[in-house]
Design an enzyme around this catalytic site. Structure first.
Site, short mmCIF file in Angstrom:
data_model
loop_
_atom_site.label_atom_id
_atom_site.label_comp_id
_atom_site.label_asym_id
_atom_site.label_seq_id
_atom_site.Cartn_x
_atom_site.Cartn_y
_atom_site.Cartn_z
N CYS A 1 0.81 -1.23 0.00
CA CYS A 1 0.00 0.00 0.00
C CYS A 1 0.85 1.27 0.00
O CYS A 1 0.64 2.18 -0.81
CB CYS A 1 -0.97 -0.02 1.17
SG CYS A 1 -0.21 0.03 2.81
N HIS B 1 -5.84 1.76 -4.42
CA HIS B 1 -4.92 1.26 -3.40
C HIS B 1 -4.49 -0.16 -3.71
O HIS B 1 -5.09 -0.86 -4.54
CB HIS B 1 -5.56 1.33 -2.00
CG HIS B 1 -6.67 0.34 -1.78
ND1 HIS B 1 -6.86 -0.34 -0.59
CD2 HIS B 1 -7.68 -0.10 -2.60
CE1 HIS B 1 -7.90 -1.12 -0.67
NE2 HIS B 1 -8.42 -0.99 -1.89
N HIS C 1 -2.61 1.08 6.83
CA HIS C 1 -2.97 1.01 5.40
C HIS C 1 -3.18 2.43 4.87
O HIS C 1 -3.55 3.34 5.61
CB HIS C 1 -4.22 0.17 5.19
CG HIS C 1 -4.47 -0.17 3.76
ND1 HIS C 1 -3.72 -1.09 3.07
CD2 HIS C 1 -5.37 0.32 2.86
CE1 HIS C 1 -4.15 -1.18 1.82
NE2 HIS C 1 -5.15 -0.32 1.67
#
Length: 387
Positions: free
Chosen positions: A302, A362, A350
């Site tokens: 990420c 993402h 994240h």
């Protein structure tokens, strides 16, 4: 002749007792079996519990991935420092050897001329430093010889200092590499646990889990659409007010020079241009696999994706989510603009790139590819605008 012996009595049979015992045992066994069937064993977790546990394991793996990324970056930085120090130590060793050769030449010259050789005495002494403390030595040397001795002492001290720094840096590097290994093992462990849980599901359970996932995605999409409507309404209201202000300014200030018009448009244009480059890069990565610790170009985690996307726009941001959240300006969810970074979970494990309308691009998790998704798919921690 009749026998006078008493007739032998017949042995008493035990068959009824045996039958009774067998029946009793059978009854106990039956009752035990019924009790075992009636007693609840370890309850099998519901699909909802499995989904929650798997999601939590993936989140923990994400946290461990950020720890791995930080340790990897620290290890690389420390390796650079160690290499530089070792190179410096080698250079200083050369200078020290050159100073030693110079002193040796002086000693040899004094030996050949038969003169008293204080320099040779110094050079061959077991403890040169104690010999330096004798002022008469310096008084009996030429200025050139004194400079050679001073240079030697300087180089010797500097080399010793750098050697100490190199040793300490190597120790720090060893610690960073140990942390790196631990973080890697943690990631692998969490992912292994998640895969093990999923592998035990029946086909029916997997179908139910997929249905729950679709429900979760639908709810997240609904919230994204709601945010998009609110943002559109807010923009329309802002445009209306700006238009009204412009009309009012035009009607009351017709003779004005118009100075100040367009203030700030330069910076706004620059920010928009960067955001467009960030999103163009992110869109080009859609479909590439998530791989923990990866920074591209064929795969990403990420924060590796967000770092690479902003780098494509000419902006360097840190490697981990924990550091990325500290750069730029904090932004409220209602004020998000394309290119902003959205962070998730309380542990900030994240991050995604906001693309507008409540959606983001993402790298989700292992087994998934870079994709577009609602920012409400996970609990939001906060957002920043890097530049």
């Amino acid at each position: 002749m009749a026998s006078h012996r008493k007739p032998r009595s017949r042995a008493r049979t035990t068959t009824p007792a045996v039958g009774l015992t067998t029946a009793a045992l059978a009854g106990v066994t039956l009752l035990s079996t019924q009790s075992a069937m009636a007693a609840p064993g370890a309850p099998k977790p519901s699909i909802e519990d499995v989904q929650k546990k798997v999601d939590d394991l993936y989140r923990q793996a994400g946290t461990a991935t950020q720890q791995y990324n930080r340790a990897k970056e620290a290890s690389a930085t420390q390796r650079g420092k160690v290499d530089a120090l070792l190179e410096d130590v080698a250079e200083r060793a050369d200078k020290l050897n050159e100073a030693r050769r110079t002193l040796g030449n002086y000693a040899a010259a004094q030996y050949r001329t038969g003169s008293i050789a204080p320099t040779a005495t110094f050079f061959l002494a077991d403890d040169p430093q104690s010999y330096f403390d004798q002022n008469q030595l310096m008084n009996r040397m030429t200025a050139q010889q004194q400079k050679a001795v001073t240079d030697f002492r300087t180089q010797q001290a500097a080399a010793a200092k750098k050697r100490t720094e190199a040793v300490q840096s190597l120790e720090t590097l060893t610690e960073s590499q140990a942390t790196l290994r631990t973080s890697k093992q943690s990631v692998q462990k969490k992912l292994g646990e998640a895969r093990a849980m999923l592998s035990k599901l029946t086909a029916e359970e997997k179908a139910r889990l997929a249905a729950l996932e679709r429900e979760k995605e639908a709810e997240a999409k609904r919230k994204a659409e709601e945010l998009a409507r609110r943002q559109a309404a807010a923009k329309a209201e802002a445009d209306r007010k700006a238009e009204a202000a412009a009309k009012e300014a035009g009607s009351t200030g017709g003779t004005g020079t118009g100075t100040g018009a367009g203030t700030g448009t330069g910076s706004d244009t620059s920010a928009t241009s960067k955001a467009e480059k960030v999103l163009a890069f992110a869109r080009a990565q859609i479909g590439k696999p998530y791989v923990w610790g990866a920074t591209g170009p064929s795969s990403y985690d990420c924060s590796g994706l967000t770092q690479a996307a902003w780098k494509a726009a000419g902006v360097d941001i840190p490697r981990t989510t924990w550091d990325q959240v500290e750069v730029g300006t904090r932004i409220a969810t209602a004020d998000l603009q394309p290119g902003d970074l959205v962070f998730f979970y309380d542990d900030i494990s994240h991050v995604g790139i906001y693309k507008g309308d409540g959606m983001m691009i993402h790298a989700p998790k292992p087994g998934a590819n870079v994709r577009e998704e609602s920012i409400y798919y996970m609990p939001i921690y906060g957002s920043v605008r890097p530049a």
